[in-house]
Motif scaffolding. Structure first.
Motif, PDB file in Angstrom:
ATOM      1  N   THR A   1      20.715  -9.929  -5.629  1.00 26.97           N
ATOM      2  CA  THR A   1      19.546 -10.169  -4.782  1.00 26.97           C
ATOM      3  C   THR A   1      18.440  -9.173  -5.089  1.00 26.97           C
ATOM      4  OG1 THR A   1      20.925 -11.060  -3.003  1.00 26.97           O
ATOM      5  CG2 THR A   1      18.737 -10.234  -2.391  1.00 26.97           C
TER       6      THR A   1
ATOM      7  N   GLU B   1      16.009  -1.066   1.702  1.00 33.22           N
ATOM      8  CA  GLU B   1      16.508  -0.604   3.013  1.00 33.22           C
ATOM      9  C   GLU B   1      17.406  -1.668   3.645  1.00 33.22           C
ATOM     10  OE1 GLU B   1      15.772  -1.420   6.322  1.00 33.22           O
ATOM     11  OE2 GLU B   1      16.886   0.341   7.080  1.00 33.22           O
ATOM     12  N   LEU B   2      16.953  -2.923   3.541  1.00 32.90           N
ATOM     13  CA  LEU B   2      17.728  -4.032   4.102  1.00 32.90           C
ATOM     14  C   LEU B   2      19.109  -4.095   3.474  1.00 32.90           C
ATOM     15  CD1 LEU B   2      17.293  -6.764   5.864  1.00 32.90           C
ATOM     16  CD2 LEU B   2      17.138  -7.849   3.621  1.00 32.90           C
ATOM     17  N   ILE B   3      19.119  -4.015   2.166  1.00 31.73           N
ATOM     18  CA  ILE B   3      20.387  -4.107   1.441  1.00 31.73           C
ATOM     19  C   ILE B   3      21.285  -2.904   1.750  1.00 31.73           C
ATOM     20  CG2 ILE B   3      21.378  -3.928  -0.873  1.00 31.73           C
ATOM     21  CD1 ILE B   3      19.142  -5.844  -1.798  1.00 31.73           C
TER      22      ILE B   3
ATOM     23  N   ALA C   1      24.504  -8.154  -3.386  1.00 35.64           N
ATOM     24  CA  ALA C   1      23.406  -7.220  -3.124  1.00 35.64           C
ATOM     25  C   ALA C   1      22.673  -6.877  -4.400  1.00 35.64           C
ATOM     26  CB  ALA C   1      23.943  -5.956  -2.469  1.00 35.64           C
TER      27      ALA C   1
ATOM     28  N   ILE D   1       6.179  -8.902  -1.251  1.00 35.68           N
ATOM     29  CA  ILE D   1       7.471  -8.388  -0.780  1.00 35.68           C
ATOM     30  C   ILE D   1       7.546  -6.910  -1.136  1.00 35.68           C
ATOM     31  CG2 ILE D   1       9.985  -8.590  -0.904  1.00 35.68           C
ATOM     32  CD1 ILE D   1       9.749 -11.382  -1.845  1.00 35.68           C
TER      33      ILE D   1
ATOM     34  N   VAL E   1      14.715 -10.107  -6.540  1.00 36.93           N
ATOM     35  CA  VAL E   1      13.477  -9.719  -5.855  1.00 36.93           C
ATOM     36  C   VAL E   1      12.604  -8.869  -6.774  1.00 36.93           C
ATOM     37  CG1 VAL E   1      12.533  -8.337  -3.975  1.00 36.93           C
ATOM     38  CG2 VAL E   1      14.389  -9.936  -3.536  1.00 36.93           C
TER      39      VAL E   1
ATOM     40  N   ALA F   1      11.400  -2.133   1.405  1.00 40.90           N
ATOM     41  CA  ALA F   1      11.975  -2.765   2.594  1.00 40.90           C
ATOM     42  C   ALA F   1      13.246  -3.525   2.235  1.00 40.90           C
ATOM     43  CB  ALA F   1      10.948  -3.706   3.226  1.00 40.90           C
ATOM     44  N   VAL F   2      13.226  -4.159   1.080  1.00 38.78           N
ATOM     45  CA  VAL F   2      14.430  -4.884   0.654  1.00 38.78           C
ATOM     46  C   VAL F   2      15.555  -3.894   0.342  1.00 38.78           C
ATOM     47  CG1 VAL F   2      15.387  -6.482  -1.061  1.00 38.78           C
ATOM     48  CG2 VAL F   2      13.044  -6.782  -0.238  1.00 38.78           C
TER      49      VAL F   2
ATOM     50  N   ALA G   1      23.141  -7.324   7.438  1.00 41.34           N
ATOM     51  CA  ALA G   1      22.116  -6.285   7.524  1.00 41.34           C
ATOM     52  C   ALA G   1      21.413  -6.297   8.872  1.00 41.34           C
ATOM     53  CB  ALA G   1      21.092  -6.472   6.407  1.00 41.34           C
TER      54      ALA G   1
ATOM     55  N   HIS H   1      21.350  -1.239   4.388  1.00 42.36           N
ATOM     56  CA  HIS H   1      21.865  -1.422   5.742  1.00 42.36           C
ATOM     57  C   HIS H   1      23.012  -2.424   5.764  1.00 42.36           C
ATOM     58  CE1 HIS H   1      21.585  -2.147  10.162  1.00 42.36           C
ATOM     59  NE2 HIS H   1      21.332  -0.844  10.119  1.00 42.36           N
ATOM     60  N   ALA H   2      22.898  -3.448   4.925  1.00 43.16           N
ATOM     61  CA  ALA H   2      23.949  -4.463   4.879  1.00 43.16           C
ATOM     62  C   ALA H   2      25.253  -3.884   4.338  1.00 43.16           C
ATOM     63  CB  ALA H   2      23.504  -5.638   4.006  1.00 43.16           C
TER      64      ALA H   2
ATOM     65  N   LEU I   1      25.087 -11.528   3.414  1.00 46.76           N
ATOM     66  CA  LEU I   1      24.583 -10.162   3.228  1.00 46.76           C
ATOM     67  C   LEU I   1      23.471  -9.857   4.219  1.00 46.76           C
ATOM     68  CD1 LEU I   1      24.671  -7.716   1.025  1.00 46.76           C
ATOM     69  CD2 LEU I   1      22.545  -8.773   0.231  1.00 46.76           C
TER      70      LEU I   1
END
Lengths: 184, 184, 184, 184
Positions: free
Chosen positions: C151, C177-179, C148, C170, C155, C174-175, D182, C181-182, D178
């Motif tokens: 990544t 948040e994605l991470i 995470a 990008i 990004v 949002a990334v 998510a 959540h993961a 990952l």
DNA sequence: AATGAATGAGCCTTCATTCAT
DNA sequence: GATGAATGAAGGCTCATTCAT
């Protein structure tokens, strides 16, 4: 492709292309590849007919600036008309393009310079000869006759170049008349 | 050794060398390295003063074919002498080398062609003007006067070239005399 | 001209110009003369401050990709918000231009590559640290946390480059948040 | 030694050499002479096949970053595995060297930038498509799916570059896992 | 410190010419 | 004869770098 007619045509097309390009941009600035392209032949074929690039120029000069033996028919009593006749014969011997080439490349290649010298000498000689025949009596001043012949030759040879380059046109007939009047 | 002096000299030497080489072998056939060598400066310095090779030619033409305003002093009653005087002024404006360059490179580079056109037009105009002043009355035929001026200009401009190339010399004085006689 | 303030400004203007030009066309394609021109200083002055061209790049990288010590203030229970905060701090450390330069020139110059490596490592470390603090318990899988962090760093670092080059944007939030959540 | 074979090989060897050198030191820093040397061909032959140096780069990009039509075969219920499969297909389309070239030269040459943009868009589209197919139901948040696809594409494209430059390796499989988590 | 002329190595590119087929 | 790939010498131009002032 392999009959002698086609072959002859390829060689001629190469010379045609070279004449156009040499007159336009000059010998040095014309790649052989561009000659081949304009002639519509493969690059290698140019070197088949003309082993060196300079041979294209030399052949052009040798074959297309004919120095004939026949003199203009002088009209006794009409020097101006006789010179005008001479002027009209010149393009048959060396096209404007070829004359341009002769001047441009003259001091780069001896054979071209020689050819230009011979052409110039020939035109002077014919002008002198024509004037001698056309003038009533040959009582004219020899030096003045010489100057007249040289002047007329210079104007004839440079005429198109001058017009092409500067946009100023000289009428050979008017010069012929001027010279005739000076000797008359 | 003085800096501003040295600087000026380097640029001038480059132009001197270029003038000689361009007149001799032609623009295309003259490598910038050879200009530098003859000028006694490193190769890079040529490009310091003249970013492109063509700028050397353009600067040469711009700076060394001066088109001045002053007219020749005409001698009334002596058109031949007046033209001769004009002829002797020409090299001050454009050296034989520069005239050779003007002709040879004219059809490749617009700025050179333009300059040649202006020089030619100027010489014709001065010849005409000088003849008008020098001729007893202006009863002369206008068309003939024009032909005379154009012929004299052509001879003047091409004279050295022709001599250089063909070895045949035309004496401007003799042509001046010839033309004067034609108009007299 | 000669007060220390002016001097400092000249050096700064040179670096400003270099940053812009290096980011735009690349180091190799940017002549020092162009840097001087854009900076509004004479060419020689660039070499006064930076003896070799490479010194301009090195100084730029050294002085404008600050690697500070202070960590982002993590918000326990809000890993996404914490990462977003981290993202917003990045441009303060290395402008988009500088990041572009770091990538472009990284494999040409060791010092640049090293700096990019350190910047990357730092961002990964902070992302990991921020996530550890922000996550409720640190019961998360260590390998997943590492992925995470890496990544997110990738990004962040490539974000503007990617957008600039491909037009595809990008959103770091949002990334984040994605991470989050993961890992949540 | 067979002519057509040799010919094809020469061009290919030039591209091979260029790919290696451009990826290594960059386009600007690679002299054509060095490409020729590494390819084992004379310098002139590079320009026979690629009239301008930039044509080597353009041809490389055009011919070696294939954008194929076939999609990855998604495994329903296994988004992580599907993304991993996608990751393993990428090098077949654009080698790490080519990806490095795409990034480095993108902002200098439009055709390279365009190709990078298309490659990036394609990978995002496929990632999204693969995830949609692999996810149990499509009840996932569309924005989050988009962020996931973009993130995965960024990691895929930058992976080797980052590793090469910073020595820090990102495992695509871990990122795939990952992201799957998510979205799961 | 500030300036820009001077220097020369190196690069891209052109092109005449060769040659195998 | 016909063809175009192969070859390498040479030229225009760029540019980092030096240096005298």
């Amino acid at each position: 492709m392999d009959d002698p007619l086609e072959t002859a045509k390829a060689r001629t097309r190469i010379l045609d292309a070279a004449e156009e390009l040499f007159a336009g941009g000059g010998y040095d600035a014309t790649p052989t590849a561009r000659i081949a392209e304009l002639a519509g032949v493969p690059k290698g074929l140019v070197f088949h007919y003309f082993p060196r690039k300079i041979d294209v120029l030399v052949s052009l000069v040798d074959e297309r600036t004919l120095v004939t033996e026949e003199d203009v028919e002088a009209v006794p009593g009409d020097p101006a008309g006789t010179l005008s006749k001479l002027a009209r014969m010149l393009p048959l011997r060396a096209s404007p393009d070829m004359r341009r080439i002769l001047f441009r490349e003259a001091d780069t290649h001896r054979s071209v310079r020689d050819r230009l010298g011979r052409l110039n000498a020939e035109i002077i000689r014919r002008s002198r000869f024509a004037l001698e025949l056309a003038l009533p009596g040959s009582r004219g001043d020899a030096a003045r006759l010489e100057a007249a012949a040289a002047t007329f030759a210079a104007v004839l040879l440079y005429q198109e170049s001058l017009c092409l380059l500067t946009g100023h046109h000289i009428d050979p007939d008017a010069v012929a008349e001027l010279i005739a009047h000076a000797l008359g």
